[in-house]
Design an enzyme around this catalytic site. Structure first.
Site, PDB file in Angstrom:
ATOM      1  N   SER A 143      -1.993  10.111  -1.720  1.00 52.62           N
ATOM      2  CA  SER A 143      -2.844   9.864  -0.739  1.00 52.62           C
ATOM      3  C   SER A 143      -2.007   9.634   0.634  1.00 52.62           C
ATOM      4  O   SER A 143      -0.694   9.080   0.407  1.00 52.62           O
ATOM      5  CB  SER A 143      -3.661   8.690  -0.767  1.00 52.62           C
ATOM      6  OG  SER A 143      -4.292   8.226   0.534  1.00 52.62           O
ATOM      7  N   TYR A 153      -4.343  -0.280  -3.660  1.00 54.22           N
ATOM      8  CA  TYR A 153      -4.666   1.390  -3.525  1.00 54.22           C
ATOM      9  C   TYR A 153      -3.368   2.014  -2.916  1.00 54.22           C
ATOM     10  O   TYR A 153      -2.793   3.066  -3.413  1.00 54.22           O
ATOM     11  CB  TYR A 153      -5.864   1.659  -2.646  1.00 54.22           C
ATOM     12  CG  TYR A 153      -6.166   3.191  -2.798  1.00 54.22           C
ATOM     13  CD1 TYR A 153      -6.635   3.912  -3.839  1.00 54.22           C
ATOM     14  CD2 TYR A 153      -5.823   4.001  -1.595  1.00 54.22           C
ATOM     15  CE1 TYR A 153      -7.081   5.117  -3.616  1.00 54.22           C
ATOM     16  CE2 TYR A 153      -6.065   5.225  -1.424  1.00 54.22           C
ATOM     17  CZ  TYR A 153      -6.683   5.822  -2.570  1.00 54.22           C
ATOM     18  OH  TYR A 153      -6.948   7.270  -2.704  1.00 54.22           O
TER      19      TYR A 153
END
Length: 257
Positions: A143, A153
């Site tokens: 990501s 994350y």
């Protein structure tokens, strides 16, 4: 049905979002697909759709990647020299809407297991046979968050990107191509599952899944180590290197509301 000498791709998180779109576009190329996800009924539905629409062979593995025994089943499939997997796509993932202390440690552990432990172990399982054959591809879905301060994350995705870049350089001489695929906001079920609305980020940041995957496969074909979608996200990744972390952290709630 596809010919026996066709390529085979194994995709985790293959029944929705980016994983499903990757399965469809790879099947359209004539690639046989091994689908991995938790929902066995949904796996069967997607497998049937791919076979009927594209005439490829499909196989399903129902596995919760937070379960080490289930993960080992997928590892064994990747290590099977008699049924080689030419392309591994580590796509399974989820996000936590809350900040670190808003989540239980068990939630954070499951998050880490799916985003870091599973890709590491599955990459390890796939690499051995690929190096032995002198060919293979691995795509680890990371990501652009990995370039930004966005909690665990972000930290997990930073690991995936750096690990993939290293593996690409380490094993490219032995015929194996590893690529980190770094999406931004893509119109899929990912954010819906987090109960996050599309208004949580500006419209111009949202990408169409079909176009995104098409660009990702073009980067894979081109042998890139890192794929970042669109000029707007390339600019964000480049700019993040020059913006103080404390300032970037003020925007960490984007995409979580």
């Amino acid at each position: 049905m596809s010919p026996s000498n066709s390529r085979t791709a194994l995709i985790t998180g293959a029944t929705a979002g980016i994983g499903l779109e990757l399965a469809r576009q790879l099947a359209a190329r004539g690639t046989d697909i091994v689908l991995v996800a938790r929902n066995e009924e949904r796996l069967g539905e997607v497998a049937l759709q791919l076979t009927q629409e594209f005439g490829v062979r499909t196989e399903v593995i129902a596995a919760d990647l937070t379960d080490r025994a289930a993960l080992e089943v997928v590892e064994e499939r990747l290590a099977d020299a008699y049924r080689p997997v030419d392309l591994l796509v580590n796509n399974a993932g989820f996000g936590l809407k809350g900040r670190f202390l808003d989540n239980t440690v068990e939630q954070e552990q499951a998050h880490l297991d799916v985003l870091v432990v599973a890709p590491m172990r599955l990459t390890h399982a796939a690499l051995g046979p690929m190096v032995e054959r002198g060919s293979g591809q691995i795509v680890n879905v990371s990501s652009v968050a990995g370039y930004l301060p966005r909690g665990t994350y972000s930290a997990a995705k930073a690991y995936v990107t750096r690990f993939s870049e290293w593996a690409h350089n380490e094993y490219k001489p032995q015929g194996v191509h590893v690529m980190a695929l770094c999406p931004g906001f893509v119109r899929t079920e990912f954010h819906e599952r987090m109960e996050v609305g599309r208004d949580s980020a500006p419209d111009f940041l949202w990408l169409d899944a079909e176009e995104f995957v098409r660009a990702a496969l073009a980067d894979l074909d081109a042998g890139k180590a890192i794929s970042v979608p669109t000029l707007r996200y390339k600019a964000i990744v480049t700019g993040a290197k020059y913006v103080p972390g404390g300032l970037l952290q003020r925007f960490q709630s984007m995409g979580r509301r």
